[in-house]
Design a protein around this motif. Sequence first.
Motif, PDB file in Angstrom:
ATOM      1  N   GLY A   1      50.781  39.817 -29.455  1.00 47.61           N
ATOM      2  CA  GLY A   1      50.974  40.129 -28.045  1.00 47.61           C
ATOM      3  C   GLY A   1      52.213  40.984 -27.841  1.00 47.61           C
ATOM      4  N   PRO A   2      52.597  41.182 -26.587  1.00 46.79           N
ATOM      5  CA  PRO A   2      53.753  42.045 -26.298  1.00 46.79           C
ATOM      6  C   PRO A   2      55.065  41.384 -26.745  1.00 46.79           C
ATOM      7  CG  PRO A   2      52.928  41.050 -24.281  1.00 46.79           C
ATOM      8  CD  PRO A   2      51.968  40.666 -25.363  1.00 46.79           C
ATOM      9  N   ASP A   3      55.970  42.204 -27.244  1.00 46.98           N
ATOM     10  CA  ASP A   3      57.294  41.721 -27.657  1.00 46.98           C
ATOM     11  C   ASP A   3      58.187  41.694 -26.422  1.00 46.98           C
ATOM     12  OD1 ASP A   3      59.660  41.063 -28.832  1.00 46.98           O
ATOM     13  OD2 ASP A   3      59.669  42.730 -30.256  1.00 46.98           O
ATOM     14  N   ARG A   4      58.440  40.494 -25.910  1.00 50.93           N
ATOM     15  CA  ARG A   4      59.237  40.362 -24.688  1.00 50.93           C
ATOM     16  C   ARG A   4      60.712  40.602 -24.940  1.00 50.93           C
ATOM     17  NH1 ARG A   4      57.746  34.757 -22.362  1.00 50.93           N
ATOM     18  NH2 ARG A   4      58.341  34.280 -24.480  1.00 50.93           N
TER      19      ARG A   4
ATOM     20  N   LYS B   1      60.968  49.359 -17.290  1.00 48.10           N
ATOM     21  CA  LYS B   1      59.925  48.676 -16.512  1.00 48.10           C
ATOM     22  C   LYS B   1      59.949  47.174 -16.735  1.00 48.10           C
ATOM     23  CE  LYS B   1      56.799  52.630 -16.395  1.00 48.10           C
ATOM     24  NZ  LYS B   1      57.661  53.618 -16.953  1.00 48.10           N
ATOM     25  N   SER B   2      60.810  46.683 -17.585  1.00 49.08           N
ATOM     26  CA  SER B   2      60.865  45.256 -17.886  1.00 49.08           C
ATOM     27  C   SER B   2      61.409  44.470 -16.705  1.00 49.08           C
ATOM     28  CB  SER B   2      61.769  45.008 -19.098  1.00 49.08           C
ATOM     29  OG  SER B   2      61.277  45.665 -20.232  1.00 49.08           O
ATOM     30  N   GLU B   3      60.940  43.247 -16.595  1.00 48.37           N
ATOM     31  CA  GLU B   3      61.396  42.359 -15.542  1.00 48.37           C
ATOM     32  C   GLU B   3      62.896  42.093 -15.714  1.00 48.37           C
ATOM     33  OE1 GLU B   3      60.721  37.770 -14.213  1.00 48.37           O
ATOM     34  OE2 GLU B   3      59.034  38.851 -15.092  1.00 48.37           O
ATOM     35  N   GLY B   4      63.633  42.192 -14.640  1.00 45.54           N
ATOM     36  CA  GLY B   4      65.058  41.914 -14.680  1.00 45.54           C
ATOM     37  C   GLY B   4      65.916  43.117 -15.005  1.00 45.54           C
ATOM     38  N   VAL B   5      65.304  44.249 -15.361  1.00 49.86           N
ATOM     39  CA  VAL B   5      66.077  45.457 -15.651  1.00 49.86           C
ATOM     40  C   VAL B   5      66.205  46.260 -14.372  1.00 49.86           C
ATOM     41  CG1 VAL B   5      66.131  47.626 -16.924  1.00 49.86           C
ATOM     42  CG2 VAL B   5      65.368  45.533 -18.051  1.00 49.86           C
TER      43      VAL B   5
END
Length: 183
Positions: free
Chosen positions: A165-168, A174-178
């Motif tokens: 899956g995606p590497d968080r 576009k990442s959450e919190g950026v």
Amino acid sequence: MSDYDFDRLNVLLAEDSPFIRSLLINSLKVLGVGNVYALEHGGDAINFLQQVKNEPMKVGVQQIDIVISNWDMSPVDGMMFLRWVRRHKDSPDRFVPFVMITSYTEPERVLQAREMGVTEMLAKPFTIKNIGEKLTSIIERPRQFVHTKDFFGPDRRRRRMNIDGPDRRVLNDKSEGVEIIRG
């Protein structure tokens, strides 16, 4: 060890023992480090970093690239200095690589330093080769910083693992919190 030219590197060294301080300065010079700013304890180092932030022309340096600090110093020890660098609002660079030097390498102390956000640990006694390996590690494998409600510092995970899956752990704009600030 790779052949790096450390000539443009600015290293801040906080060490209370004149003998160890001299040994570290000479070791860094042998490795080719261009500028070493050596101070006697964490309090002096904090004052120096504030001067670098507020009066870089007066101090003669624009930024510090790597901090090397002894753990056991007085009156401000390495952990208090590290806490200030990582968490204080006046810290000029919360992301600066921080190498902690100590002769106490019990797992509890290493964990304590990692929890505070240390980048690398250097155990005493050390060699020039050990110091060079730490500098090379910081350059070749820079660590992404993690900010959670309980921790701020370099990512403590060093192992590269295959992830389904995606590497968080990989951040982009576009990442959450950026938050992207465009001025």
